[in-house]
Design an enzyme around this catalytic site. Structure first.
Site, PDB file in Angstrom:
ATOM      1  N   ILE A   1       0.850  -1.177   0.000  1.00  0.00           N
ATOM      2  CA  ILE A   1       0.000   0.000   0.000  1.00  0.00           C
ATOM      3  C   ILE A   1       0.892   1.236   0.000  1.00  0.00           C
ATOM      4  O   ILE A   1       1.681   1.447   0.923  1.00  0.00           O
ATOM      5  CB  ILE A   1      -0.933   0.009   1.222  1.00  0.00           C
ATOM      6  CG1 ILE A   1      -1.848  -1.225   1.204  1.00  0.00           C
ATOM      7  CG2 ILE A   1      -1.750   1.298   1.249  1.00  0.00           C
ATOM      8  CD1 ILE A   1      -2.783  -1.308   0.018  1.00  0.00           C
ATOM      9  N   LYS A   2       0.752   2.059  -1.044  1.00  0.00           N
ATOM     10  CA  LYS A   2       1.572   3.272  -1.174  1.00  0.00           C
ATOM     11  C   LYS A   2       0.909   4.434  -0.449  1.00  0.00           C
ATOM     12  O   LYS A   2      -0.277   4.703  -0.631  1.00  0.00           O
ATOM     13  CB  LYS A   2       1.755   3.642  -2.649  1.00  0.00           C
ATOM     14  CG  LYS A   2       2.763   2.790  -3.380  1.00  0.00           C
ATOM     15  CD  LYS A   2       2.918   3.239  -4.816  1.00  0.00           C
ATOM     16  CE  LYS A   2       3.766   4.479  -4.944  1.00  0.00           C
ATOM     17  NZ  LYS A   2       3.980   4.863  -6.360  1.00  0.00           N
ATOM     18  N   ILE A   3       1.711   5.115   0.347  1.00  0.00           N
ATOM     19  CA  ILE A   3       1.233   6.227   1.165  1.00  0.00           C
ATOM     20  C   ILE A   3       2.269   7.337   1.100  1.00  0.00           C
ATOM     21  O   ILE A   3       3.476   7.080   1.167  1.00  0.00           O
ATOM     22  CB  ILE A   3       1.044   5.773   2.628  1.00  0.00           C
ATOM     23  CG1 ILE A   3       0.009   4.639   2.716  1.00  0.00           C
ATOM     24  CG2 ILE A   3       0.627   6.939   3.520  1.00  0.00           C
ATOM     25  CD1 ILE A   3      -0.046   3.971   4.087  1.00  0.00           C
TER      26      ILE A   3
END
EC number: 2.2.1.2
Length: 307
Positions: A124-126
């Site tokens: 998950i890219k944040i």
């Protein structure tokens, strides 16, 4: 002699920075990364027309959900031709809201699981804001691994490592862009500010025993990639991957563990102060969030107005 791409793969895990299925199938990276800008480009490709239709049809008029469904559909396709993992990004407009970031991350994981894709194949890219890092810390404890993106400063890297995030994506090319414009000069080789930033972070992590993966991103030329041969991972656009595949000549490992700075543990005030003192990082983080948010909005509009 083998190509520079094949030589690079001996030292570094190569990741494709694209949503273009055909390019990924041709270039055979281990992992792939996407973001709202890349998904917007992918939405224009004929092969994804059916994904767009299904994403819209199953979202009950919720454009944000439709975007997530489209991102997951593209991600699932890509996972069919790579052995590793796909990075899928949380809406950049949530970059300063830890709770909303958590909720959106959980939804992405659930959407992947509905498609038969386990969380072990998804990152998950944040965005690497203070709030984003705190959300990632919680997700990691839940067994959801993260990719902290839009990373431009040592403070961001230190905070990410201390939070135990799985992977960071320091942006080589955008750092280079800022200094080239600010200083009105060009940079080559090891003096490139983006290369220097990633090298410093890499050595700091290795010297202090951090397990967080360093994945250099946002490259402008082959020289930057060559200087970072040996980094844990590099995510590279299809154009530059093709140039590497077409290039002969020796590609030695130039990035090696070495002396790193002592461990830094930053509280929120120290983190924000160090960011405030770094004009480049402050400006590029804000700009990056704005650009990703803009492309998210464009994709939402495209999905909302489909007939």
């Amino acid at each position: 002699m083998t190509s520079k791409l094949e030589q690079l793969k001996q030292y570094t895990t190569v990741v494709a920075d694209t949503g273009d299925f055909d390019a990924i199938a041709r270039l055979k990276p281990v992992d792939a990364t996407t973001n709202p800008s890349l998904l917007l480009k992918a939405a224009a490709l004929p092969r994804y027309a059916e994904h767009l239709r299904r994403a819209t049809a199953g979202s009950g008029g919720d454009a944000g959900l439709a975007c997530d469904r489209f991102a997951v559909a593209v991600g699932k396709d890509i996972l069919g031709v790579i052995p590793g993992r796909i990075s899928t990004e949380v809406d950049a407009r949530l970059s300063f809201d830890s709770e909303a970031t958590l909720a959106r991350a959980h939804r992405l994981v659930e959407l992947y699981e509905e498609q038969g894709v386990g969380r072990e194949r998804v990152l998950i890219k944040i965005a690497s804001t203070w709030e984003g890092i705190r959300a990632a810390e919680i997700l990691e404890r839940e067994g959801i691994q993260t990719n902290l993106t839009l990373l431009f400063s040592f403070a961001q890297a230190a905070a990410c490592a201390d939070a135990g995030v799985f992977l960071i994506s320091p942006f080589v090319g955008r750092i280079y862009d800022w200094y080239r414009k600010s200083e009105n000069r060009d940079y080559v080789g090891a003096e490139d500010p983006g290369v220097r930033s990633v090298s410093r972070i890499y050595r700091y992590y290795k010297a202090n025993g951090y397990k967080t993966v360093v994945m250099g991103a946002s490259f402008r030329n082959l020289g930057q990639i060559e200087q970072l041969a040996g980094c844990d991972r590099l995510t590279i656009s299809p154009d530059l991957l093709q140039q590497l595949a077409d290039s002969q000549g020796e590609l030695p490992r130039l990035l090696l563990p070495g002396d790193g700075e002592p461990r830094q543990v930053l509280d929120e005030s120290a983190f924000r102060w160090q960011m405030n003192e770094d004009a480049m990082a402050t400006e590029k983080l804000a700009e990056g969030i704005r650009l990703f948010a803009r492309d998210q909005e464009k994709l939402e509009y495209q999905l909302a107005t489909r007939h």
